[in-house]
Design a protein around this motif. Structure first.
Motif, PDB file in Angstrom:
ATOM      1  N   CYS A  14       0.849  -1.187   0.000  1.00 13.05           N
ATOM      2  CA  CYS A  14       0.000   0.000   0.000  1.00 13.05           C
ATOM      3  C   CYS A  14       0.887   1.240   0.000  1.00 13.05           C
ATOM      4  N   ALA A  15       0.324   2.331  -0.470  1.00  8.97           N
ATOM      5  CA  ALA A  15       1.072   3.564  -0.609  1.00  8.97           C
ATOM      6  C   ALA A  15       0.150   4.747  -0.411  1.00  8.97           C
ATOM      7  N   ALA A  16       0.727   5.877   0.010  1.00  7.15           N
ATOM      8  CA  ALA A  16      -0.035   7.085   0.304  1.00  7.15           C
ATOM      9  C   ALA A  16       0.464   8.239  -0.547  1.00  7.15           C
ATOM     10  N   ASP A  17      -0.475   8.995  -1.115  1.00  9.09           N
ATOM     11  CA  ASP A  17      -0.156  10.073  -2.038  1.00  9.09           C
ATOM     12  C   ASP A  17      -0.927  11.332  -1.665  1.00  9.09           C
ATOM     13  N   LEU A  18      -0.231  12.439  -1.506  1.00  5.80           N
ATOM     14  CA  LEU A  18      -0.908  13.709  -1.199  1.00  5.80           C
ATOM     15  C   LEU A  18      -1.669  14.247  -2.403  1.00  5.80           C
ATOM     16  N   GLY A  19      -1.299  13.821  -3.601  1.00 11.57           N
ATOM     17  CA  GLY A  19      -2.009  14.253  -4.796  1.00 11.57           C
ATOM     18  C   GLY A  19      -2.954  13.172  -5.281  1.00 11.57           C
ATOM     19  N   TRP A  20      -3.264  13.226  -6.568  1.00 10.56           N
ATOM     20  CA  TRP A  20      -4.093  12.184  -7.173  1.00 10.56           C
ATOM     21  C   TRP A  20      -3.489  11.846  -8.523  1.00 10.56           C
ATOM     22  N   ASN A  21      -2.577  10.876  -8.490  1.00 11.59           N
ATOM     23  CA  ASN A  21      -1.940  10.356  -9.689  1.00 11.59           C
ATOM     24  C   ASN A  21      -1.981   8.837  -9.592  1.00 11.59           C
ATOM     25  N   PRO A  22      -3.163   8.266  -9.653  1.00 10.85           N
ATOM     26  CA  PRO A  22      -3.359   6.894  -9.209  1.00 10.85           C
ATOM     27  C   PRO A  22      -2.478   5.856  -9.868  1.00 10.85           C
ATOM     28  N   GLY A  23      -2.218   5.976 -11.149  1.00 10.93           N
ATOM     29  CA  GLY A  23      -1.450   4.949 -11.832  1.00 10.93           C
ATOM     30  C   GLY A  23       0.041   5.167 -11.822  1.00 10.93           C
ATOM     31  N   SER A  24       0.464   6.270 -11.253  1.00 13.96           N
ATOM     32  CA  SER A  24       1.896   6.578 -11.242  1.00 13.96           C
ATOM     33  C   SER A  24       2.554   5.964 -10.017  1.00 13.96           C
ATOM     34  N   TYR A  25       3.859   6.102  -9.916  1.00 11.25           N
ATOM     35  CA  TYR A  25       4.597   5.633  -8.756  1.00 11.25           C
ATOM     36  C   TYR A  25       4.903   6.778  -7.794  1.00 11.25           C
ATOM     37  N   ASP A  26       4.297   7.941  -8.039  1.00 14.75           N
ATOM     38  CA  ASP A  26       4.618   9.156  -7.306  1.00 14.75           C
ATOM     39  C   ASP A  26       3.853   9.225  -5.992  1.00 14.75           C
ATOM     40  N   TYR A  27       4.082   8.252  -5.125  1.00 11.28           N
ATOM     41  CA  TYR A  27       3.467   8.196  -3.809  1.00 11.28           C
ATOM     42  C   TYR A  27       4.521   8.528  -2.753  1.00 11.28           C
ATOM     43  N   GLU A  28       4.114   9.276  -1.750  1.00  9.08           N
ATOM     44  CA  GLU A  28       5.073   9.737  -0.747  1.00  9.08           C
ATOM     45  C   GLU A  28       5.520   8.646   0.211  1.00  9.08           C
ATOM     46  N   HIS A  29       4.617   7.748   0.547  1.00 12.13           N
ATOM     47  CA  HIS A  29       4.911   6.749   1.569  1.00 12.13           C
ATOM     48  C   HIS A  29       4.519   5.363   1.094  1.00 12.13           C
TER      49      HIS A  29
END
Length: 122
Positions: A96-111
């Protein structure tokens, strides 16, 4: 310090169901979109599903649509992945991963969590 802890993985036969959980701590959960990814042996980590911070919008990779459901409980700081009709090709470590934005299919998750193994036998 933000932490994500997955649980619920296991070994099961094809056609069965499994529910993964991810507990978040050290972050303001309601501010984050959440995603699930998976990585099979020898392969890259792939996107599986994501849910917006309100829970009102979800997004899935085509291969799991109709079989997997992502949900979240903002009161419990948790996100879930209900997996039905499992197939051997679903075998992977699930993150699981957490993202401050909304780029669901990307790998750009902060945690990111450490992952939980799901093995589906035929």
């Amino acid at each position: 310090q933000a932490q994500l802890a997955e649980s619920g993985g296991g070994l099961l036969q094809a056609g069965r169901s499994l529910r993964l959980s991810c507990a978040a701590s050290g972050l303001t959960f309601i501010l984050y979109a959440m995603g699930w990814f998976r990585q099979a042996p020898g392969k890259a980590r792939d996107f599986v599903a994501a849910i917006r911070k309100s829970g009102s919008v979800t997004y899935y990779v085509d291969s799991v649509k109709g079989r997997f459901t992502i949900s979240r409980d903002n009161a419990k700081d948790a996100v879930y992945l209900q997996m039905n009709s499992l197939k051997p090709e679903d075998t992977a470590v699930y993150y699981c991963a957490a993202d401050l934005g909304w780029n669901p299919g990307s790998y750009d998750y902060e945690h990111w969590g450490q992952g939980t193994q799901v093995t589906v036998s035929s």
